[in-house]
Every structure is written in structure tokens, then in C-alpha cells.
Design a protein around this motif. Structure first.
Motif, PDB file in Angstrom:
ATOM      1  N   SER A  38     -44.832 -39.706  15.435  1.00  0.00           N
ATOM      2  CA  SER A  38     -45.565 -39.242  14.252  1.00  0.00           C
ATOM      3  C   SER A  38     -45.585 -37.718  14.198  1.00  0.00           C
ATOM      4  O   SER A  38     -46.363 -37.128  13.452  1.00  0.00           O
ATOM      5  N   MET A  39     -44.694 -37.089  14.988  1.00  0.00           N
ATOM      6  CA  MET A  39     -44.657 -35.622  15.034  1.00  0.00           C
ATOM      7  C   MET A  39     -43.870 -35.065  13.849  1.00  0.00           C
ATOM      8  O   MET A  39     -43.041 -35.757  13.269  1.00  0.00           O
ATOM      9  N   ASN A  40     -44.137 -33.807  13.561  1.00  0.00           N
ATOM     10  CA  ASN A  40     -43.385 -33.110  12.523  1.00  0.00           C
ATOM     11  C   ASN A  40     -42.803 -31.825  13.075  1.00  0.00           C
ATOM     12  O   ASN A  40     -43.373 -31.189  13.956  1.00  0.00           O
ATOM     13  N   HIS A  41     -41.660 -31.487  12.516  1.00  0.00           N
ATOM     14  CA  HIS A  41     -40.957 -30.266  12.883  1.00  0.00           C
ATOM     15  C   HIS A  41     -40.300 -29.770  11.595  1.00  0.00           C
ATOM     16  O   HIS A  41     -39.889 -30.574  10.769  1.00  0.00           O
ATOM     17  N   TRP A  42     -40.231 -28.486  11.427  1.00  0.00           N
ATOM     18  CA  TRP A  42     -39.608 -27.918  10.239  1.00  0.00           C
ATOM     19  C   TRP A  42     -38.302 -27.246  10.644  1.00  0.00           C
ATOM     20  O   TRP A  42     -38.194 -26.029  10.715  1.00  0.00           O
ATOM     21  N   PRO A  43     -37.254 -28.054  10.918  1.00  0.00           N
ATOM     22  CA  PRO A  43     -35.986 -27.464  11.346  1.00  0.00           C
ATOM     23  C   PRO A  43     -35.243 -26.876  10.145  1.00  0.00           C
ATOM     24  O   PRO A  43     -35.575 -27.172   8.995  1.00  0.00           O
ATOM     25  N   PRO A  44     -34.226 -26.071  10.403  1.00  0.00           N
ATOM     26  CA  PRO A  44     -33.413 -25.572   9.297  1.00  0.00           C
ATOM     27  C   PRO A  44     -32.765 -26.749   8.563  1.00  0.00           C
ATOM     28  O   PRO A  44     -32.482 -27.788   9.164  1.00  0.00           O
ATOM     29  N   ALA A  45     -32.540 -26.598   7.286  1.00  0.00           N
ATOM     30  CA  ALA A  45     -31.972 -27.675   6.461  1.00  0.00           C
ATOM     31  C   ALA A  45     -30.632 -28.163   7.005  1.00  0.00           C
ATOM     32  O   ALA A  45     -30.280 -29.326   6.845  1.00  0.00           O
ATOM     33  N   GLU A  46     -29.902 -27.273   7.663  1.00  0.00           N
ATOM     34  CA  GLU A  46     -28.569 -27.657   8.160  1.00  0.00           C
ATOM     35  C   GLU A  46     -28.629 -28.256   9.577  1.00  0.00           C
ATOM     36  O   GLU A  46     -27.593 -28.463  10.210  1.00  0.00           O
ATOM     37  N   ALA A  47     -29.827 -28.517  10.103  1.00  0.00           N
ATOM     38  CA  ALA A  47     -29.950 -29.105  11.448  1.00  0.00           C
ATOM     39  C   ALA A  47     -29.141 -30.399  11.501  1.00  0.00           C
ATOM     40  O   ALA A  47     -29.190 -31.213  10.581  1.00  0.00           O
ATOM     41  N   PRO A  48     -28.359 -30.586  12.589  1.00  0.00           N
ATOM     42  CA  PRO A  48     -27.472 -31.754  12.656  1.00  0.00           C
ATOM     43  C   PRO A  48     -28.213 -33.086  12.802  1.00  0.00           C
ATOM     44  O   PRO A  48     -27.682 -34.128  12.428  1.00  0.00           O
ATOM     45  N   LEU A  49     -29.411 -33.063  13.369  1.00  0.00           N
ATOM     46  CA  LEU A  49     -30.154 -34.298  13.592  1.00  0.00           C
ATOM     47  C   LEU A  49     -31.538 -34.225  12.970  1.00  0.00           C
ATOM     48  O   LEU A  49     -32.143 -33.152  12.908  1.00  0.00           O
ATOM     49  N   GLY A  50     -32.055 -35.395  12.536  1.00  0.00           N
ATOM     50  CA  GLY A  50     -33.444 -35.481  12.132  1.00  0.00           C
ATOM     51  C   GLY A  50     -34.325 -35.391  13.376  1.00  0.00           C
ATOM     52  O   GLY A  50     -33.853 -35.584  14.501  1.00  0.00           O
ATOM     53  N   THR A  51     -35.597 -35.092  13.200  1.00  0.00           N
ATOM     54  CA  THR A  51     -36.459 -34.888  14.359  1.00  0.00           C
ATOM     55  C   THR A  51     -36.557 -36.137  15.225  1.00  0.00           C
ATOM     56  O   THR A  51     -36.544 -36.046  16.454  1.00  0.00           O
ATOM     57  N   SER A  52     -36.643 -37.313  14.633  1.00  0.00           N
ATOM     58  CA  SER A  52     -36.753 -38.525  15.450  1.00  0.00           C
ATOM     59  C   SER A  52     -35.452 -38.848  16.166  1.00  0.00           C
ATOM     60  O   SER A  52     -35.463 -39.472  17.226  1.00  0.00           O
ATOM     61  N   GLU A  53     -34.340 -38.421  15.608  1.00  0.00           N
ATOM     62  CA  GLU A  53     -33.076 -38.575  16.329  1.00  0.00           C
ATOM     63  C   GLU A  53     -33.086 -37.691  17.580  1.00  0.00           C
ATOM     64  O   GLU A  53     -32.617 -38.096  18.646  1.00  0.00           O
ATOM     65  N   GLU A  54     -33.659 -36.497  17.460  1.00  0.00           N
ATOM     66  CA  GLU A  54     -33.801 -35.624  18.623  1.00  0.00           C
ATOM     67  C   GLU A  54     -34.734 -36.256  19.647  1.00  0.00           C
ATOM     68  O   GLU A  54     -34.473 -36.228  20.854  1.00  0.00           O
ATOM     69  N   VAL A  55     -35.835 -36.837  19.175  1.00  0.00           N
ATOM     70  CA  VAL A  55     -36.785 -37.508  20.063  1.00  0.00           C
ATOM     71  C   VAL A  55     -36.093 -38.656  20.791  1.00  0.00           C
ATOM     72  O   VAL A  55     -36.209 -38.797  22.012  1.00  0.00           O
ATOM     73  N   ALA A  56     -35.357 -39.477  20.051  1.00  0.00           N
ATOM     74  CA  ALA A  56     -34.673 -40.626  20.654  1.00  0.00           C
ATOM     75  C   ALA A  56     -33.618 -40.176  21.667  1.00  0.00           C
ATOM     76  O   ALA A  56     -33.433 -40.831  22.705  1.00  0.00           O
ATOM     77  N   ARG A  57     -32.958 -39.079  21.394  1.00  0.00           N
ATOM     78  CA  ARG A  57     -31.943 -38.572  22.325  1.00  0.00           C
ATOM     79  C   ARG A  57     -32.610 -38.187  23.648  1.00  0.00           C
ATOM     80  O   ARG A  57     -32.102 -38.483  24.723  1.00  0.00           O
ATOM     81  N   ARG A  58     -33.772 -37.545  23.558  1.00  0.00           N
ATOM     82  CA  ARG A  58     -34.483 -37.116  24.777  1.00  0.00           C
ATOM     83  C   ARG A  58     -35.152 -38.290  25.479  1.00  0.00           C
ATOM     84  O   ARG A  58     -35.257 -38.319  26.698  1.00  0.00           O
ATOM     85  N   LEU A  59     -35.638 -39.267  24.702  1.00  0.00           N
ATOM     86  CA  LEU A  59     -36.303 -40.450  25.268  1.00  0.00           C
ATOM     87  C   LEU A  59     -35.334 -41.623  25.277  1.00  0.00           C
ATOM     88  O   LEU A  59     -35.604 -42.679  24.702  1.00  0.00           O
ATOM     89  N   ALA A  60     -34.216 -41.446  25.933  1.00  0.00           N
ATOM     90  CA  ALA A  60     -33.133 -42.431  25.882  1.00  0.00           C
ATOM     91  C   ALA A  60     -33.551 -43.819  26.363  1.00  0.00           C
ATOM     92  O   ALA A  60     -32.983 -44.823  25.930  1.00  0.00           O
ATOM     93  N   GLY A  61     -34.567 -43.916  27.209  1.00  0.00           N
ATOM     94  CA  GLY A  61     -35.001 -45.213  27.711  1.00  0.00           C
ATOM     95  C   GLY A  61     -36.048 -45.892  26.853  1.00  0.00           C
ATOM     96  O   GLY A  61     -36.526 -46.982  27.184  1.00  0.00           O
ATOM     97  N   ALA A  62     -36.432 -45.279  25.740  1.00  0.00           N
ATOM     98  CA  ALA A  62     -37.465 -45.820  24.853  1.00  0.00           C
ATOM     99  C   ALA A  62     -36.848 -46.273  23.533  1.00  0.00           C
ATOM    100  O   ALA A  62     -35.716 -45.923  23.213  1.00  0.00           O
TER     101      ALA A  62
END
Length: 194
Positions: A88-112
Motif C-alpha cells: 500500500s506504499m506510494n512512490h513518485w518515480p520519474p514518468a520514464e521509470a522502467p518498473l511500477g513501484t510494486s514491481e520493484e517491491v516484488a523484485r526485492r521481495l522475491a520470496g513473497a
């Protein structure tokens, strides 16, 4: 079912209250020693148990990430292995960011199993949920089903929007971000963006 809420700021206690009212057992963790948030928890989410993050998530079926984005890198990803995680977190990345925030979360939490939801609802608009539509995005069908059932039980109307990549439709700057809508209107907005 046990729910662990990581974050004792604005969103965490509201979600803890909603889960408690729906009959869930709830643990809540802030940063640091749990004694620092015991009084806040007793006042803002009576019935929730303040614990360390490791103890809070130990036997939880669902873990809600309600921490500030800048604190996410300090979270031990292995704590959440095997868990269904609501981002339920929010992040304001640049529009050209390659991944959405939850994709970044999932990449870091690979076991979840990560499901993005509730980030697009302002904490002051969460209660009473009153059947408000909330989008959810994820890549694991079983996790999506678990989270949808949780959302329904705490009073929301879950609307699947697709994979975690489609979770960008729920991020800051999207037409549903911060908008209180019922299912039909929510689905129409999402359809126009897809």
C-alpha cells in the motif's frame, strides 16, 4: 487469519482498525522498539498487538506494507518469504521509470506474493470503507484471491486491474488515485486507461 501491519503512521492504524472490526487478529510494527508504538496502538487501534517487525509477520497470513517508501530498503526481504504481501506504499518515480513501484517491491521481495492495493485511497477516506471500489494488481492468482477476500471483509469492493505491471494504473498521477468511486465508475476509469 492473522494480519500483520508494518507501519504505524497514518495508513497502518486505520487498516489495523478495519481488520480488527472484521474479526481478524492484528499485529502492528513500527520502526524500532515496539514499546515506542504501544501507546499509539492502544489509542489508534485498540486490540492490535505492537511487536517487532519479525515477530509481527512470523505467523501472519497477510502482511500489509504501510511504511514510507524511503524505509522500504531497510526492510529485511527474507522476513516476508512465503507471505502474501499487500503493497500500500506510494512512490513518485520519474514518468520514464522502467518498473511500477510494486514491481520493484516484488523484485526485492522475491520470496513473497505481492499484491498492489489500497495505495490509491487516502487514509482519511478508508473508514468507513462503505463498499468503496479499490483496485488490486498482482501476478499470483491465489494471492489475489486471498487479498480480495480480505478487502471485501474489511468493507471494500475489490476490482482486479491486472498484473503487477498494470498496478501503475493505481499509482500517483493516475485518474483513480485519490478518487472515491463505486465499482462501475472505477471500472470505467480503468478501462479508459488500459
Amino acid at each position: 487469519m492473522k494480519i500483520a501491519v508494518l507501519g504505524a503512521g497514518h495508513v497502518g492504524p486505520v487498516l489495523a482498525r478495519l481488520a480488527l472490526a472484521a474479526g481478524y487478529e492484528v499485529t502492528i510494527a513500527g520502526s524500532g522498539d515496539p514499546s515506542r508504538i504501544e501507546m499509539i496502538t492502544e489509542f489508534l487501534a485498540p486490540g492490535a498487538v505492537a511487536l517487532s517487525a519479525a515477530d509481527a509477520v512470523a505467523d501472519a497470513e497477510i502482511v500489509v506494507l504501510a511504511i514510507p517508501w524511503h524505509r522500504f530498503p531497510s526492510l529485511d526481504p527474507h522476513l516476508l518469504d512465503g507471505k502474501v504481501v499487500i503493497d500500500s506504499m506510494n512512490h513518485w518515480p520519474p514518468a520514464e521509470a522502467p518498473l511500477g513501484t510494486s514491481e520493484e517491491v516484488a523484485r526485492r521481495l522475491a520470496g513473497a506474493q505481492v499484491v498492489k492495493t489500497l495505495n490509491h485511497v487516502a487514509y482519511q477516506d478508508m473508514e468507513p470503507a462503505g463498499g468503496r471500489a479499490v483496485g488490486l494488481a498482482g501476478d499470483a492468482p491465489a494471492a489475489l484471491k486471498t487479498v480480495a477476500e480480505f478487502l471485501e471483509r474489511i468493507g471494500f469492493d475489490p476490482v482486479p486491474v491486472g498484473s503487477l505491471a498494470a498496478g501503475r494504473l493505481l499509482e500517483p498521477g493516475s485518474p483513480v488515485f485519490g478518487v472515491a468511486a463505486r465499482r462501475q465508475e472505477f471500472e470505467k476509469i480503468i478501462e479508459e486507461q488500459s
